[in-house]
Design a protein around this motif. Structure first.
Motif, short mmCIF file in Angstrom:
data_model
loop_
_atom_site.label_atom_id
_atom_site.label_comp_id
_atom_site.label_asym_id
_atom_site.label_seq_id
_atom_site.Cartn_x
_atom_site.Cartn_y
_atom_site.Cartn_z
N ALA A 694 0.84 -1.28 -0.07
CA ALA A 694 0.06 -0.02 -0.09
C ALA A 694 0.87 1.29 0.04
O ALA A 694 0.64 2.32 -0.54
CB ALA A 694 -0.79 -0.07 1.08
N TRP A 695 2.01 1.30 0.84
CA TRP A 695 2.86 2.25 0.90
C TRP A 695 3.57 2.75 -0.51
O TRP A 695 3.54 3.67 -1.18
CB TRP A 695 4.01 2.06 1.81
CG TRP A 695 5.16 3.04 1.63
CD1 TRP A 695 5.41 4.15 2.19
CD2 TRP A 695 6.58 2.57 1.13
NE1 TRP A 695 6.60 4.68 1.84
CE2 TRP A 695 7.40 3.66 1.30
CE3 TRP A 695 6.79 1.52 0.23
CZ2 TRP A 695 8.77 3.77 0.73
CZ3 TRP A 695 8.06 1.53 -0.05
CH2 TRP A 695 9.09 2.66 0.03
N PHE A 696 4.04 1.49 -1.04
CA PHE A 696 4.87 1.58 -2.34
C PHE A 696 3.83 2.06 -3.66
O PHE A 696 4.44 2.73 -4.47
CB PHE A 696 5.42 0.27 -2.87
CG PHE A 696 6.40 0.37 -3.99
CD1 PHE A 696 7.72 1.08 -3.65
CD2 PHE A 696 6.29 -0.39 -4.95
CE1 PHE A 696 8.65 1.26 -4.47
CE2 PHE A 696 7.20 -0.25 -6.05
CZ PHE A 696 8.61 0.51 -5.69
N TYR A 718 2.95 7.10 3.90
CA TYR A 718 3.54 6.51 5.24
C TYR A 718 2.26 6.37 5.99
O TYR A 718 1.86 5.43 6.83
CB TYR A 718 4.41 7.55 5.88
CG TYR A 718 5.89 7.25 5.41
CD1 TYR A 718 6.16 5.72 5.52
CD2 TYR A 718 6.66 8.06 5.14
CE1 TYR A 718 7.91 5.62 4.93
CE2 TYR A 718 7.87 8.18 4.62
CZ TYR A 718 8.45 6.75 4.59
OH TYR A 718 9.72 6.41 4.17
N LYS A 719 1.41 7.35 5.87
CA LYS A 719 -0.12 7.48 6.41
C LYS A 719 -0.79 6.04 6.05
O LYS A 719 -1.62 5.35 6.96
CB LYS A 719 -0.83 8.61 6.48
CG LYS A 719 -1.95 8.79 7.20
CD LYS A 719 -3.03 9.75 6.81
CE LYS A 719 -4.23 9.96 7.88
NZ LYS A 719 -5.06 8.72 7.62
N SER A 745 5.91 -7.94 16.60
CA SER A 745 4.86 -7.19 17.43
C SER A 745 4.93 -5.77 17.26
O SER A 745 4.10 -5.06 17.77
CB SER A 745 4.90 -7.53 18.86
OG SER A 745 6.19 -7.06 19.31
N ILE A 746 6.04 -4.90 16.59
CA ILE A 746 6.00 -3.82 16.15
C ILE A 746 5.99 -3.37 14.82
O ILE A 746 6.35 -4.28 13.92
CB ILE A 746 7.38 -3.22 16.86
CG1 ILE A 746 8.63 -3.98 16.18
CG2 ILE A 746 7.32 -3.16 18.37
CD1 ILE A 746 9.95 -3.29 16.79
N LEU A 747 5.82 -2.26 14.37
CA LEU A 747 5.92 -2.11 12.93
C LEU A 747 7.34 -1.12 12.60
O LEU A 747 7.49 -0.21 13.07
CB LEU A 747 4.75 -0.62 12.95
CG LEU A 747 4.42 -0.10 11.64
CD1 LEU A 747 4.30 -1.25 10.26
CD2 LEU A 747 3.71 0.77 11.46
N ASP A 748 8.07 -2.12 11.89
CA ASP A 748 9.08 -1.73 11.72
C ASP A 748 9.28 -1.02 10.09
O ASP A 748 9.32 -1.73 9.11
CB ASP A 748 10.15 -2.96 11.58
CG ASP A 748 11.54 -2.69 11.29
OD1 ASP A 748 11.92 -1.51 10.73
OD2 ASP A 748 12.46 -3.54 11.65
N VAL A 749 8.80 -0.03 10.09
CA VAL A 749 8.52 0.91 8.98
C VAL A 749 9.86 0.61 8.09
O VAL A 749 9.49 0.44 6.86
CB VAL A 749 8.27 2.22 9.03
CG1 VAL A 749 7.97 3.09 7.79
CG2 VAL A 749 7.18 2.30 10.05
N ILE A 755 11.92 -3.74 1.89
CA ILE A 755 11.62 -5.11 1.22
C ILE A 755 10.63 -4.87 0.30
O ILE A 755 10.64 -5.58 -0.88
CB ILE A 755 11.21 -6.29 2.33
CG1 ILE A 755 12.29 -6.62 3.37
CG2 ILE A 755 10.53 -7.38 1.83
CD1 ILE A 755 11.69 -7.24 4.58
N SER A 756 9.58 -4.04 0.46
CA SER A 756 8.49 -3.65 -0.50
C SER A 756 9.24 -3.25 -1.91
O SER A 756 8.74 -3.64 -3.02
CB SER A 756 7.44 -3.05 -0.13
OG SER A 756 6.78 -3.44 1.18
#
Length: 774
Positions: A694-696, A718-719, A745-749, A755-756
């Protein structure tokens, strides 16, 4: 010695300076027994009881009580050891076990008495089968209950016995989604043994294995019995008509269960006594079951459950003894892990750090109960605990109760000529006589033990093989040509983390589906997808649409009458538009099997729906990340095989996503990259997510083939990533995915975006631009 210890304890306040007494090593009135397991404890207990009953004729069964602070752990072993066929028969009674069964029967009885007030939704009926007593009565196994869940979902049984029952509840008088109508569907499915066939306005909904046909009869019998009770309980009656109600309940729901006979007899006597008392009051009016139910609940609460049984060895919690004299008291389960365990929240309990005189101390209560058991013993006081670990046979210390008892005996008793021994040496010497370690093979011969060990080794070996099978195959295959199926490759790239768990770890986290319990006021989201897919496939393959529409109407997933007609009509028009677009591109489709060598890897599979213009795919809802990457991998193989067309997928509301034709070298190199990514991903989970996709989509400039540098675009991108990850009140976020939860368990932005970008860039680079943006 037992009586001397009791006298010392009871006279301690009167004379604090008690003289030491001699201890006879042959005195067996106190004994501490070390065992290897809970079952071994019961076997040792059994042996000791047999010896004492044979040697001491003054002791009867009811003179013996066995207590434990964790009696529930021993119930299975007590029943198995004390009921062995070749052993001497010992009558025993487990008070806690009996109390639990009484509660279960009373709970079941109350559930049945409420039948006149319930809607009979599928969960309410299946909840009854979750009670072992009920499922045993109707001869329905756990496996069959799982099958029933599947059948109820397939037949769309929601609630209501039949249309008459719905009418009584002031609802529409319709058969749809009722139990009787669902059973008719199951019977037709069994007779035809084929899905989606219509006979007499009934739809066969599932293909039923002939070996499971008996289960339909069991379900039908259960529903008829419940309906009979619903009718009986729904009317007020003269009080004498309710006299045999509990007896009828036992016959219909708890029949042929001898272990419950005593409890059922007692409860029936209480019920009949209550009815007889009301009859004696000369009450003439009709009475509802609700009043009797409340009165019976009140009476049952007042009646104390039986704690001890005459003529039997009693097993109970130590608190029930309470100074009642028994000739022999045996306390089991006195290991350090068994009682007085520290709570995980003790460090948060300020009462522990700042106690007051009035505070209750659980440890003091335990000591007091143990002391009551000691004082209650008249001739013998025996104890036992597990003294060795089952894993490595390391020693396990007894609980502090045993240690303090030994210490107390050593302070006040000594063996002749040992009066001058130091306290430490006296403790060791007395322990030597009191403590007895029992051999491990108490009830089992060596051959049987060896068989058990051999089986355990095989089990461990099998578990090891199952868990590491795929990893070993992966490592071995690196040395040889790696054979990959296209389906596996696509499945991996759709959800790399889920594939890692399913394939590499051989682990599948199944999420139990919840049954729908209300009539369909709207079409459920999942059912909406099923209808759409069913209609689209039927239109594409030119099936009899009139028959298909009739099947959908009879399936029970549409709202009632005109509401369902309108919903189906709108759905038909929507799908028809998608089908028309597909027909424009779909001309003489072909399929081709392939086996390609990509460096050291071999990839095989079949490409379907190959048109002259390229590959054609379609779906009934919006095109997402999974659809794109699936089409991309198939498109690469299509180009390697010599295809020169464009591959496209058609989605909801005229969406089209397609790829340009690629050269052989381009396709080969891209496919090699994705295969190598697959090999790495099945060894280490790859964090390729929908959030990253979705970000890409937002951040990639598809015209200039680069990432936007505009800060505002990046912020919005990013949103979008964050919204996809967290979700909202209408849609679950990706962080709720159970497979992803096991990895992070965390969002590793930063990692997700990196990777994306790496794996999704080729897909957007070669996307055809002139079609509707998806």
């Amino acid at each position: 010695m037992l009586n001397n210890i009791k006298n010392n304890i009871l006279n301690f306040k009167k004379n604090k300076q008690l003289l030491k007494k001699t201890f006879n090593p042959k005195d067996n009135s106190i004994s501490i027994n070390i065992c290897y397991s809970e079952q071994h404890e019961i076997e040792v207990l059994y042996k000791i009881l047999i010896e004492i009953l044979n040697n001491d004729k003054d002791i009867e069964f009811h003179d013996i009580v066995v207590t434990s602070f964790k009696l529930n752990n021993y119930i299975t072993y007590i029943n198995s050891v004390f009921k062995l066929k070749n052993q001497e028969k010992i009558s025993f009674y487990i008070s806690q076990n009996n109390c639990k069964k009484t509660q279960q029967i009373f709970y079941t009885f109350n559930k049945i008495l409420e039948l006149s007030d319930i809607r009979f939704n599928n969960e309410e009926v299946l909840e009854l089968l979750d009670l072992p007593m009920i499922s045993k009565n109707f001869n329905i196994s756990e496996e069959e209950i799982k099958i029933l869940y599947n059948w109820i979902e397939s037949t769309n049984i929601r609630w209501g016995i039949n249309e008459k029952h719905k009418d009584n509840l002031n609802f529409l008088k319709i058969n749809q989604n009722t139990w009787f109508y669902g059973i008719e569907k199951l019977l037709l499915s069994y007779a035809i043994n084929e899905k989606n066939k219509i006979w007499n306005n009934i739809l066969s909904c599932i293909s039923i294995d002939l070996s499971k046909s008996e289960l339909i009869g069991k379900l039908s019998y259960l529903i008829n019995i419940l309906n009979k009770w619903r009718v009986i309980l729904s009317r007020k009656k003269q009080i004498k008509c309710w006299h045999s109600l509990f007896k009828s309940f036992s016959k219909d729901f708890l029949n042929n269960q001898p272990e419950l006979k005593y409890i059922l007899t007692m409860m029936n006597q209480n019920w009949e006594k209550m009815i007889d008392d009301i009859i004696l009051s000369n009450y003439q009016k009709k009475i509802s079951i609700k009043i009797l139910q409340k009165n019976f609940l009140y009476i049952t609460k007042k009646i104390n459950t039986q704690k001890f049984k005459l003529g039997a060895i009693n097993f109970c919690h130590p608190s029930l003894v309470c100074y009642i004299p028994f000739k022999m008291v045996f306390v089991i389960g006195l290991d350090s892990k068994g009682i007085m365990k520290k709570s995980n929240t003790d460090h948060l309990n300020l009462l522990k750090d700042y106690p007051l005189i009035t505070d209750i101390n659980i440890d003091d209560i335990t000591f007091h109960i143990f002391l009551k058991n000691l004082i209650a013993a008249q001739k013998y006081f025996y104890m036992s605990y597990i003294g060795y670990s089952s894993k490595n046979e390391n020693k396990i210390n007894p609980c502090i109760l045993i240690e303090q008892l030994i210490h107390y005996i050593a302070l006040h008793f000594y063996i002749k000529k040992d009066e001058k021994l130091k306290i430490e040496d006296n403790i060791k010497k007395i322990s030597h006589y009191l403590v007895k370690t029992h051999k491990k093979e108490h009830f089992y011969n060596k051959i049987h033990t060896k068989i058990i060990k051999h089986k355990n080794k095989n089990n461990i070996k099998n578990i090891h093989q199952i868990f590491f099978k795929n990893i070993l195959n992966i490592e071995n295959s690196k040395k040889q040509n790696f054979l990959i199926n296209l389906k596996d490759l696509i499945c991996f790239w759709k959800h790399p983390i889920r594939y890692f768990f399913n394939f590499t770890l051989n682990t599948n986290f199944a999420i139990q589906k919840k049954l729908l319990t209300t009539e369909p006021f709207i079409i459920d989201q999942l059912e909406n997808f099923k209808i759409s897919n069913f209609l689209l496939e039927s239109m594409i393959n030119n099936k009899d649409l009139q028959n298909i529409l009739e099947q959908i109407k009879l399936s029970g997933i549409l709202p009632y009458k005109n509401f369902g007609e309108i919903a189906l009509r709108n759905k038909y028009k929507e799908i028809e538009q998608t089908a028309q677009i597909i027909h424009q591109y779909r001309l003489l489709p072909q399929e081709k099997a392939f086996n390609l060598k990509i460096e050291k890897y071999c990839i095989e599979g079949t490409l379907k729906e190959i048109q002259k213009t390229g590959l054609l795919r379609w779906k009934v809802n919006s095109i997402n990340y999974s659809d794109r990457i699936s089409l991309w991998l198939e498109h690469l193989i299509y180009c390697i095989l010599g295809g020169i067309g464009e591959s496209k997928i058609i989605g909801h509301k005229k969406q089209i996503f397609s790829f340009h034709s690629l050269s052989y070298d381009q396709s080969y190199n891209y496919l090699l990259d994705y295969i190598e990514g697959y090999i790495k991903g099945i060894n280490n989970p790859l964090l390729l997510t929908k959030s990253g996709s979705a970000w890409f989509d937002k951040v990639y400039d598809i015209k200039n083939h680069c990432v936007y540098k505009n800060p505002e675009i990046k912020r919005k991108a990013y949103k979008t990533l964050y919204d996809t990850w967290t979700g909202n009140s209408y849609k679950k976020g990706e962080k709720e995915d159970i497979y992803i939860q096991k990895i992070t368990s965390i969002l590793d932005v930063k990692k997700i975006c990196h990777i994306s970008k790496k794996w999704l860039t080729p897909i957007l680079q070669h996307k055809k631009i002139n079609e509707k943006k998806t």
